[in-house]
Design an enzyme around this catalytic site. Structure first.
Site, PDB file in Angstrom:
ATOM      1  N   GLY A   1      -1.760  -4.356  10.597  1.00  0.00           N
ATOM      2  CA  GLY A   1      -0.405  -4.645  10.156  1.00  0.00           C
ATOM      3  C   GLY A   1       0.415  -5.266  11.272  1.00  0.00           C
ATOM      4  O   GLY A   1       0.302  -4.861  12.428  1.00  0.00           O
TER       5      GLY A   1
ATOM      6  N   GLU B   1       2.087   0.085   2.860  1.00  0.00           N
ATOM      7  CA  GLU B   1       1.170  -0.357   3.916  1.00  0.00           C
ATOM      8  C   GLU B   1      -0.261   0.074   3.635  1.00  0.00           C
ATOM      9  O   GLU B   1      -1.203  -0.658   3.930  1.00  0.00           O
ATOM     10  CB  GLU B   1       1.622   0.143   5.288  1.00  0.00           C
ATOM     11  CG  GLU B   1       0.778  -0.457   6.392  1.00  0.00           C
ATOM     12  CD  GLU B   1       1.447  -0.491   7.757  1.00  0.00           C
ATOM     13  OE1 GLU B   1       0.711  -0.766   8.714  1.00  0.00           O
ATOM     14  OE2 GLU B   1       2.658  -0.265   7.867  1.00  0.00           O
TER      15      GLU B   1
END
Length: 151
Positions: free
Chosen positions: A89, A69
């Site tokens: 995200g 991420e």
């Protein structure tokens, strides 16, 4: 970056490692650093050490996802107009392929889709021997900065 780059603004390893991976935040705590930028991808590395292993001594799956991420978010943030937009995200998944007990892991983020409102990134994590450790797909939403102020 050249005119064929997916990145909308010039970006260097030094800039990312000093302005995006900062003290007091998870990426710095885990020892993540950006190590490569080319026209269509970014690669970060992370040590496999006391910060990133689980109780049986292998790389923690959550640490792999934090690495994925991190590199995906940073890469995506340089594919939008940073004056008017930002990314967040939306979804991440991973398949863990093989354990790692020591050394470093490397996450290479390459876009599968760069749309106006979302991006999908393919992130492959490898070990020091370049063997596949984990594969992740990461989706981000592209939001306008005015949206942030209206919340």
């Amino acid at each position: 970056m050249s005119s064929s780059s997916i990145f909308t603004t010039p970006v260097t390893l030094e800039e990312i490692n000093s302005t995006q991976i900062i003290e007091g935040q998870m990426a710095r705590h885990l020892g993540i650093e950006m190590v490569c930028i080319d026209e269509s991808s970014m690669t970060a590395k992370m040590p496999v050490d006391h910060r990133t292993i689980q109780r049986i001594g292998i790389l923690h799956g959550g640490a792999s996802l934090a690495l994925a991420e991190t590199v995906g978010s940073i890469a995506a943030s340089y594919c939008v107009d940073r004056e008017t937009s930002f990314i967040v995200g939306q979804e991440i998944n991973a398949n863990h392929i093989r354990p790692v007990r020591k050394g470093h892991v490397y996450a290479k983020a390459t876009p599968l889709h760069l749309g106006k409102s979302s991006h999908v990134w393919d992130i492959k994590i490898t070990n020091d021997e370049n063997k596949l450790v984990c594969i992740s797909r990461f989706t981000v939403a592209v939001l306008k900065k005015q949206d942030e102020q209206n919340r």
